[in-house]
Design an enzyme around this catalytic site. Structure first.
Site, short mmCIF file in Angstrom:
data_model
loop_
_atom_site.label_atom_id
_atom_site.label_comp_id
_atom_site.label_asym_id
_atom_site.label_seq_id
_atom_site.Cartn_x
_atom_site.Cartn_y
_atom_site.Cartn_z
N GLU A 97 -5.28 21.51 16.81
CA GLU A 97 -4.12 21.64 18.43
C GLU A 97 -5.03 20.89 19.63
OE1 GLU A 97 -1.53 22.38 18.76
OE2 GLU A 97 -1.07 24.49 17.50
N HIS A 101 -4.31 16.56 17.61
CA HIS A 101 -3.14 16.39 18.10
C HIS A 101 -3.35 15.89 19.25
CE1 HIS A 101 -1.33 19.58 14.97
NE2 HIS A 101 -1.99 19.00 14.08
N TYR A 105 -2.73 11.32 20.35
CA TYR A 105 -1.75 11.25 21.20
C TYR A 105 -2.80 9.94 21.86
CZ TYR A 105 1.46 15.09 20.11
OH TYR A 105 2.82 15.72 19.50
#
Length: 329
Positions: A97, A101, A105
């Protein structure tokens, strides 16, 4: 009395599905640096100001949710779950996460935008009341887990499934919208890889939640289902306002709301509940972006679904046939 510590014995299955989820998580492991993003620059320069603003903000919102899920949600749930293998799978997911992830971004931001714009969007995260509200609601349920209390743990698991299978999707919509049109393809590959991860996160935690739910009396089950629907509605109402705040300026709020309801139903199904919202047609462009079948792309320009690692295979419905898996074991 002295506590006896035991070790994780991976030669013995704790249940019918956890080791399968462990294997799938490892098979689809990836790193942000494996996806080259420079190819998106030309498309980005031709986007309008409002389009760029919405794109940056949806990714920033996703970054906040991934950060909290990795730092707080998954680790707290793992702490209160029994079984070393289950804890290991949850902790692996927690690592994905934030370290993968959320970092992905930031890689997109650093490729597409100047530092000043990046700093502004992270400040926007702290100021946006709808984004902060959903983070507070979800994190509040994580922090409310009581030791040896399955009910508070179940509620936190419901929150986790909603985050992974429902709340992320207002942010996923816009990258998928461009990806389905063949635009911002490298960033879209990252979103598809993240979607693949979130799919198994939501299913796995949903199965753990169903175990707790199925042990309860009929009266308690009714109470827990009422809690789940009530929480869904609270989050949904906030998500509608968040969607308007982000997507009104690009004229897509109506479409995004349909996509939100579609994924809210998927989240409920991960928990073993029936869909709550009526079935609706989803924008075919976004569905095209969601198509995770292998795409033909230049090997050096993209990783994503078109790049074949020796140990990676796309997630299929067959991966969740737990009884078949058990028989093979």
């Amino acid at each position: 009395m002295t506590k006896i510590y035991d070790a994780a014995n991976w030669s013995k299955h704790e249940d019918d599905f956890t080791q399968m989820f462990y294997n799938q998580n490892v098979k689809q492991f990836w790193l942000p640096e494996e996806i080259a993003l420079n190819g998106d620059l030309l498309t980005w320069k031709y986007l309008g100001k409002n389009e760029q603003d919405t794109y940056m903000k949806v990714l920033a919102g996703l970054t906040l949710l991934d950060t909290e899920q990795g730092n707080t949600g998954m680790p707290i749930v793992a702490e209160h779950v029994d079984g070393h293998q289950r804890k290991a799978v949850l902790n692996f997911m927690a690592m994905m996460e934030n370290a993968v992830h959320a970092k992905s971004y930031s890689n997109i931001f650093m490729t597409l935008a100047p530092t000043e714009t990046i700093n502004e969007v992270f400040e926007w995260v702290k100021q946006n009341k709808y984004l902060q509200k959903k983070a507070q609601m979800i994190v509040g349920l994580y922090k409310a887990i009581q030791k040896d209390d399955e009910i508070s743990l179940f509620k936190a698991m419901v929150a986790s499934v909603y985050l992974e299978s429902f709340l992320f999707y207002s942010g996923f919509y816009y990258p998928l919208y461009f990806y389905g049109q063949g635009k911002l393809m490298q960033s879209g590959e990252i979103i598809n890889l993240i979607l693949r991860d979130e799919a198994i996160h939501g299913v796995y935690v949903g199965l753990l939640a169903q175990e707790i739910y199925n042990k309860q009396t009929e009266e308690k089950k009714a109470e827990l289902r009422e809690f789940a629907i009530d929480l869904l509605n609270q989050l949904y109402e906030n998500e509608l306002e968040y969607t308007e705040d982000l997507y009104d300026q690009v004229g897509l709020s109506h479409d995004v709301k349909k996509f939100i309801r579609y994924n809210a139903n998927k989240a409920l199904m991960n928990l073993g509940f029936d869909p709550y919202f009526e079935e609706e047609d989803i924008n075919p462009i976004v569905l095209n972006g969601l198509n995770t079948k292998t795409k033909s792309h230049d090997f050096f320009s993209m990783k994503g679904n078109g790049y074949k690692k020796a140990t990676v295979e796309p997630l299929k419905d067959d991966d969740f046939y737990f009884e078949d898996e058990k028989e093979q074991i």
